[in-house]
Design a protein around this motif. Structure first.
Motif, PDB file in Angstrom:
ATOM      1  N   ALA A  93       0.720  -1.238  -0.138  1.00 42.19           N
ATOM      2  CA  ALA A  93      -0.063   0.063  -0.075  1.00 42.19           C
ATOM      3  C   ALA A  93       0.954   1.477   0.036  1.00 42.19           C
ATOM      4  CB  ALA A  93      -1.042  -0.189   1.149  1.00 42.19           C
ATOM      5  N   ALA A  94       2.057   1.129   0.322  1.00 39.90           N
ATOM      6  CA  ALA A  94       3.162   2.149   0.206  1.00 39.90           C
ATOM      7  C   ALA A  94       2.893   3.239   1.484  1.00 39.90           C
ATOM      8  CB  ALA A  94       3.343   2.700  -0.983  1.00 39.90           C
ATOM      9  N   GLU A  95       2.019   3.132   2.216  1.00 34.91           N
ATOM     10  CA  GLU A  95       1.819   3.955   3.313  1.00 34.91           C
ATOM     11  C   GLU A  95       3.271   4.395   4.058  1.00 34.91           C
ATOM     12  OE1 GLU A  95      -1.041   5.684   4.274  1.00 34.91           O
ATOM     13  OE2 GLU A  95      -1.890   4.562   2.661  1.00 34.91           O
ATOM     14  N   CYS A  96       4.073   3.593   4.269  1.00 35.49           N
ATOM     15  CA  CYS A  96       5.565   3.769   4.848  1.00 35.49           C
ATOM     16  C   CYS A  96       6.251   4.727   4.087  1.00 35.49           C
ATOM     17  CB  CYS A  96       6.121   2.468   5.113  1.00 35.49           C
ATOM     18  SG  CYS A  96       6.191   1.281   3.742  1.00 35.49           S
ATOM     19  N   VAL A  97       6.245   4.369   2.682  1.00 40.83           N
ATOM     20  CA  VAL A  97       7.199   5.074   1.784  1.00 40.83           C
ATOM     21  C   VAL A  97       6.593   6.315   1.551  1.00 40.83           C
ATOM     22  CG1 VAL A  97       8.008   4.928  -0.529  1.00 40.83           C
ATOM     23  CG2 VAL A  97       7.849   2.874   0.854  1.00 40.83           C
ATOM     24  N   LYS A  98       5.318   6.547   1.522  1.00 42.62           N
ATOM     25  CA  LYS A  98       4.755   7.895   1.535  1.00 42.62           C
ATOM     26  C   LYS A  98       4.904   8.756   2.715  1.00 42.62           C
ATOM     27  CE  LYS A  98       0.949   6.076  -0.550  1.00 42.62           C
ATOM     28  NZ  LYS A  98      -0.227   5.875  -1.054  1.00 42.62           N
ATOM     29  N   GLY A  99       4.734   7.982   3.666  1.00 41.29           N
ATOM     30  CA  GLY A  99       4.796   8.653   5.050  1.00 41.29           C
ATOM     31  C   GLY A  99       5.965   9.279   5.556  1.00 41.29           C
ATOM     32  N   LEU A 100       6.820   8.390   5.373  1.00 39.58           N
ATOM     33  CA  LEU A 100       8.338   8.806   5.995  1.00 39.58           C
ATOM     34  C   LEU A 100       9.472   8.182   4.928  1.00 39.58           C
ATOM     35  CD1 LEU A 100       8.783   8.153   9.632  1.00 39.58           C
ATOM     36  CD2 LEU A 100       8.974  10.438   8.494  1.00 39.58           C
ATOM     37  N   PRO A 101       9.450   8.845   3.624  1.00 42.01           N
ATOM     38  CA  PRO A 101      10.628   8.104   2.708  1.00 42.01           C
ATOM     39  C   PRO A 101      11.948   8.282   2.917  1.00 42.01           C
ATOM     40  CG  PRO A 101       9.445  10.242   1.943  1.00 42.01           C
ATOM     41  CD  PRO A 101       8.854  10.066   3.404  1.00 42.01           C
ATOM     42  N   GLU A 102      12.218   9.177   4.130  1.00 43.77           N
ATOM     43  CA  GLU A 102      13.782   9.115   4.529  1.00 43.77           C
ATOM     44  C   GLU A 102      13.884   7.779   5.414  1.00 43.77           C
ATOM     45  OE1 GLU A 102      11.297  11.985   7.237  1.00 43.77           O
ATOM     46  OE2 GLU A 102      11.226  11.350   5.299  1.00 43.77           O
ATOM     47  N   VAL A 103      12.809   7.347   5.699  1.00 41.93           N
ATOM     48  CA  VAL A 103      13.081   6.105   6.929  1.00 41.93           C
ATOM     49  C   VAL A 103      12.834   4.912   5.964  1.00 41.93           C
ATOM     50  CG1 VAL A 103      12.251   4.805   8.743  1.00 41.93           C
ATOM     51  CG2 VAL A 103      12.580   7.181   8.884  1.00 41.93           C
ATOM     52  N   PHE A 104      11.821   4.923   5.132  1.00 44.16           N
ATOM     53  CA  PHE A 104      11.377   3.797   4.379  1.00 44.16           C
ATOM     54  C   PHE A 104      11.788   4.052   2.786  1.00 44.16           C
ATOM     55  CE2 PHE A 104       8.649   3.955   7.978  1.00 44.16           C
ATOM     56  CZ  PHE A 104       9.080   2.548   8.624  1.00 44.16           C
ATOM     57  N   ASN A 105      12.728   3.370   2.225  1.00 45.05           N
ATOM     58  CA  ASN A 105      13.387   3.850   1.039  1.00 45.05           C
ATOM     59  C   ASN A 105      13.606   2.462   0.157  1.00 45.05           C
ATOM     60  OD1 ASN A 105      14.587   4.612  -1.411  1.00 45.05           O
ATOM     61  ND2 ASN A 105      15.985   5.953  -0.586  1.00 45.05           N
ATOM     62  N   VAL A 106      12.551   2.230  -0.642  1.00 42.82           N
ATOM     63  CA  VAL A 106      12.819   0.826  -1.382  1.00 42.82           C
ATOM     64  C   VAL A 106      14.071   0.566  -2.198  1.00 42.82           C
ATOM     65  CG1 VAL A 106      10.480   0.123  -0.966  1.00 42.82           C
ATOM     66  CG2 VAL A 106      11.094   1.463  -2.882  1.00 42.82           C
ATOM     67  N   LYS A 107      14.644   1.849  -2.594  1.00 41.88           N
ATOM     68  CA  LYS A 107      15.778   1.856  -3.315  1.00 41.88           C
ATOM     69  C   LYS A 107      16.923   1.787  -2.723  1.00 41.88           C
ATOM     70  CE  LYS A 107      13.466   4.195  -7.007  1.00 41.88           C
ATOM     71  NZ  LYS A 107      13.340   5.692  -7.819  1.00 41.88           N
ATOM     72  N   ALA A 108      16.942   1.751  -1.317  1.00 41.18           N
ATOM     73  CA  ALA A 108      18.327   1.774  -0.369  1.00 41.18           C
ATOM     74  C   ALA A 108      18.388   0.402   0.332  1.00 41.18           C
ATOM     75  CB  ALA A 108      18.028   2.875   0.714  1.00 41.18           C
ATOM     76  N   ARG A 109      19.464   0.085   0.653  1.00 43.05           N
ATOM     77  CA  ARG A 109      19.754  -1.080   1.203  1.00 43.05           C
ATOM     78  C   ARG A 109      20.588  -0.844   2.617  1.00 43.05           C
ATOM     79  NH1 ARG A 109      16.170  -2.425  -0.805  1.00 43.05           N
ATOM     80  NH2 ARG A 109      15.631  -4.008  -2.491  1.00 43.05           N
ATOM     81  N   PRO A 110      20.117  -0.994   3.760  1.00 47.08           N
ATOM     82  CA  PRO A 110      18.668  -1.642   4.130  1.00 47.08           C
ATOM     83  C   PRO A 110      17.762  -0.468   3.542  1.00 47.08           C
ATOM     84  CG  PRO A 110      19.644  -1.253   6.046  1.00 47.08           C
ATOM     85  CD  PRO A 110      20.795  -0.588   5.042  1.00 47.08           C
ATOM     86  N   TRP A 111      16.499  -1.021   3.362  1.00 48.91           N
ATOM     87  CA  TRP A 111      15.540  -0.139   3.033  1.00 48.91           C
ATOM     88  C   TRP A 111      14.634   0.494   4.183  1.00 48.91           C
ATOM     89  CZ3 TRP A 111      10.010   0.023   3.464  1.00 48.91           C
ATOM     90  CH2 TRP A 111       9.381  -1.234   4.105  1.00 48.91           C
TER      91      TRP A 111
END
Length: 68
Positions: free
Chosen positions: A23-41
């Motif tokens: 649903a991407a609530e995490c990515v939309k809500g805090l992209p600096e914390v939840f970044n699917v392009k980073a490792r760890p994400w």
């Protein structure tokens, strides 16, 4: 897939990819914390625990959980 753990000083975030609804609530809500392009994400050190909790509580699948 095992539950992944992302540990910080104030909060530990757990992610269960098998139940994630994307649903991407995490990515939309805090992209600096939840970044699917980073490792760890998940980078718990990039926001305070209160903000992370607010975003995780919006996760509809409960794939993200936490422990303070």
């Amino acid at each position: 897939m095992a539950i992944k753990e992302y540990k910080g000083e104030e909060i530990t975030v757990y992610f269960d990819g098998e139940i994630c609804a994307h649903a991407a609530e995490c990515v939309k809500g805090l992209p600096e914390v939840f970044n699917v392009k980073a490792r760890p994400w998940v980078s718990v050190e990039k926001a305070d625990a209160k903000k992370i909790v607010e975003v995780i509580d919006r996760c509809p699948s409960r794939a993200l959980t936490y422990k303070i």
